[in-house]
Every structure is written in structure tokens, then in C-alpha cells.
Design a protein around this motif. Sequence first.
Motif, mmCIF file in Angstrom:
data_model
loop_
_atom_site.group_PDB
_atom_site.id
_atom_site.type_symbol
_atom_site.label_atom_id
_atom_site.label_comp_id
_atom_site.label_asym_id
_atom_site.label_seq_id
_atom_site.Cartn_x
_atom_site.Cartn_y
_atom_site.Cartn_z
ATOM 1 N N ARG A 16 0.828 -1.208 0.000
ATOM 2 C CA ARG A 16 0.000 0.000 0.000
ATOM 3 C C ARG A 16 0.864 1.261 0.000
ATOM 4 O O ARG A 16 2.060 1.203 0.284
ATOM 5 N N ALA A 44 0.598 -0.324 -5.658
ATOM 6 C CA ALA A 44 -0.820 -0.053 -5.458
ATOM 7 C C ALA A 44 -1.496 0.387 -6.751
ATOM 8 O O ALA A 44 -2.677 0.759 -6.742
ATOM 9 N N VAL A 76 2.216 4.169 5.671
ATOM 10 C CA VAL A 76 1.305 3.105 6.070
ATOM 11 C C VAL A 76 1.826 2.484 7.362
ATOM 12 O O VAL A 76 1.133 2.458 8.373
ATOM 13 N N GLN A 137 -9.572 -0.566 6.516
ATOM 14 C CA GLN A 137 -8.716 -1.705 6.182
ATOM 15 C C GLN A 137 -9.350 -3.023 6.620
ATOM 16 O O GLN A 137 -9.182 -4.059 5.961
ATOM 17 N N CYS A 321 -3.182 -5.715 1.936
ATOM 18 C CA CYS A 321 -2.092 -5.600 0.959
ATOM 19 C C CYS A 321 -2.383 -6.375 -0.317
ATOM 20 O O CYS A 321 -1.771 -6.114 -1.354
ATOM 21 N N SER A 324 -4.408 -3.908 -2.896
ATOM 22 C CA SER A 324 -3.613 -2.718 -2.581
ATOM 23 C C SER A 324 -4.158 -1.422 -3.158
ATOM 24 O O SER A 324 -4.028 -0.362 -2.543
ATOM 25 N N ASN A 325 -4.798 -1.483 -4.327
ATOM 26 C CA ASN A 325 -5.279 -0.240 -4.934
ATOM 27 C C ASN A 325 -6.411 0.374 -4.121
ATOM 28 O O ASN A 325 -6.336 1.539 -3.702
ATOM 29 N N ALA A 327 -7.361 -0.523 -1.087
ATOM 30 C CA ALA A 327 -6.932 -0.332 0.301
ATOM 31 C C ALA A 327 -6.166 0.977 0.443
ATOM 32 O O ALA A 327 -6.357 1.721 1.414
ATOM 33 N N SER A 328 -5.301 1.280 -0.526
ATOM 34 C CA SER A 328 -4.533 2.532 -0.492
ATOM 35 C C SER A 328 -5.432 3.745 -0.697
ATOM 36 O O SER A 328 -5.256 4.781 -0.041
ATOM 37 N N TYR A 331 -7.304 4.235 2.561
ATOM 38 C CA TYR A 331 -6.365 4.644 3.615
ATOM 39 C C TYR A 331 -5.957 6.109 3.428
ATOM 40 O O TYR A 331 -5.943 6.890 4.390
#
Length: 380
Positions: A16, A44, A76, A137, A321, A324-325, A327-328, A331
Motif C-alpha cells: 500500500r 498499489a 502506512v 482496512q 495488501c 492494494s489499490n 486499500a490505499s 487509507y
Amino acid sequence: MPRFLIPIESAPGETRVAASPETVKKFISLGCEVFLEQGAGKLAGFLDDAYKNIGTEVISPGDLDIWSKADVVLCVQAPLKDSLKRLKDRALIVGLLAPYRNESLANSLVAGRLSALAMELLPRISRAQSADVLSSQANVAGYKSVLLAAGALDRYFPMLMTAAGTVQPAKVVVLGAGVAGLQAVATAKRLGAVVFVSDIRPAVKEQVESLGARFIDPPEMDEKPDELGGYAKQSSESFLAAQRKQLSDHLSEADVAICTAQVPGKKAPRLISEEMLDRMRQGSVVVDLAIEQGGNCAETKKDETVVRKGVKLIGASALPCSVSNHASSLYSRNLLALLAPFLKNGELNLNLEDELIAGCLISHEGEIRCPDVFKEGGSN
């Protein structure tokens, strides 16, 4: 004009990034100067050009000049100790800093006279929802846990009516009706499974049933576990023992168990024992999301799939993770939501009396504000 730095994550397996092009654009519009270490967003799905096109300066990884001038580091996970040493006095670090029993981090913050916001300590109140990193998350983890289980299971999830006969839907038992658990319920229901939920808090029954799952009422005892700050309180061993006995019958008929029960800073409660696993059918699957805190299920191992008497035990850590896209993206919006109200006229001025800041500010200019968290793993 505050200088924001987005570094490449140093933790093994971390894919991430702490700021997406969308949130960087917003930070720049609020008067910030943003620096991105080359390739920080690559894993990500965010390429350097996407950041450059909105005014971000892409720098070489470990650029000492930028690290020494940065006012804010968005991350992160916490940067390495050597990286923290590069920062100037009073620089601010924002991220999931894992402060529980982390005296090494405390020493680095004191030595560098650094400030730090640990997002896992953000108060669980209504005003904090848009900045709630743990929830965003956990949503990802709950979703992905069901996909892992479906991929490992030797049966279909949905009911199917075929020329060869009817296939009955899978039975899924979700342990814990927090954010991850509720997302697991929703995902399993979308895939057509019959879902049961076990939780120590009777108050979550309505949420569970609104998603179409069946709530397993907790054992009748004098002790009535509830929640504290949005998390389940840690229960007594006698209550957990009674709950495990109740669960055993449900698990003996289950195809999948998703374990999500966690208490921040504490060892995860052991909810599935070896005796309970012995009653599960061969080919069934257990996905343990609490493995970072020791696990809810006996014999699960971090980042491994163990086959025990035909039952697959998946120790699933760091599931965000693997998505990742999104989640990032989520976040980075959380970090923006926390910091944006304190960016005025091209300056960052944290209000130390603000409920959100006070709740997660673990260090201010090198002064540790919650020593009990670093030493004992308790709440601040």
C-alpha cells in the motif's frame, strides 16, 4: 508551506501507499508541497506520472535533503529507525505505527524530538468515521477473507440446481461482528452461502440480521460483555469457555469459519480449540484474521495454510495488501480526512485539544503522551 513526504514502504510485503493521486491533489490545493519517493505507489497501481501530473515532485528513494526538510511524513507502517533519524526536529509522522509495546519506536521519537499520530489509536466516535483507518482496512480484510475461503473450499458457496441434482449452499460461521466480520457476512451472502455469526455482544444482533445472517445468541451468563470505544471488551475466560462450547456444534456442521475477533493491544481470544477442529468435516476451511495477535484458532500459522486432519487452516495476515489499490485509496482518504481540517492558509496547525488529535497523538515534539501504550499495550 508544509512539506509532505510519501516514502516507499519499508515493511516486507507492504504494497500500500499512504497517499493516492486523488488525495495528493487535495493536499496541494490546501497549500502543501508534496514529495513522493520514486515508485512509492507502484505496487498499489499508482504510477509516478499520475503524481507528477498534479504537481507532485518525485524524488529518489532516501533523498537525504528532502527527508531532512520534511514537515510531515505520511506512511502506512512506521519508517525504519535509520529513516526516522533523518527527519528534522518536530517533524510529524502519520500512519499505522504499531505503538503497542513498541519501546524502540518511542525511543526514536524522543531522540528525534518527533511528533507522531498513530492511526490505530483514533477514537471510535462518529466524528472520526471518515478518518477511521482500522475500519477501512478491516473492510478490505473481511471481503478478501471470504474469497480466500471460497477458493480453498471443496464445495460451491451458492445453492445450485442442476440436471444432476441440487447442490446445497455452503454454511459459513463468522466469529466476531466487527467491521471485518460484517463485511465477511455481506460478501459470503453475496456468494450465496448460509451465514451464522457468533459475537459476545448481544447488541450486534440487529446488524447481523440486517445483512441476512443468523445470529448465534451468546451464552446466558451473569457477565454481559459489551464494547468500549467501538471494540469488544476483553471477556473473562469463563464466558469464552461457554461460548466455545456453544460454537462447537455450529462448527461441526460448517464448511467455512472466518475468525475476526480481536481486542486492540491484547492477545486475540482463542475461540476454536483443537477439540472443535476435530469435529469439523474434512475439506472445510478456517480463515484466521486475528493471526497477528496470536489467532482465534488453534494451530493456525501466520501467512501459511496448514492442513490439519483434512481441515484447511489459513493464517491470513495483511489481507489489505492483497487489494492494494482500493486499500490505499481508502487509507489515503482517511489520512486526508484527519489532517485537512488543520490545514489553513498554507500552514498545518494541529489542535492538541481536539478529541481526534488528542486520542492518537502518541508523541509531541519528542514528548511521549501515552507511555502505557508503549510499555503495556493498553489503551491510552
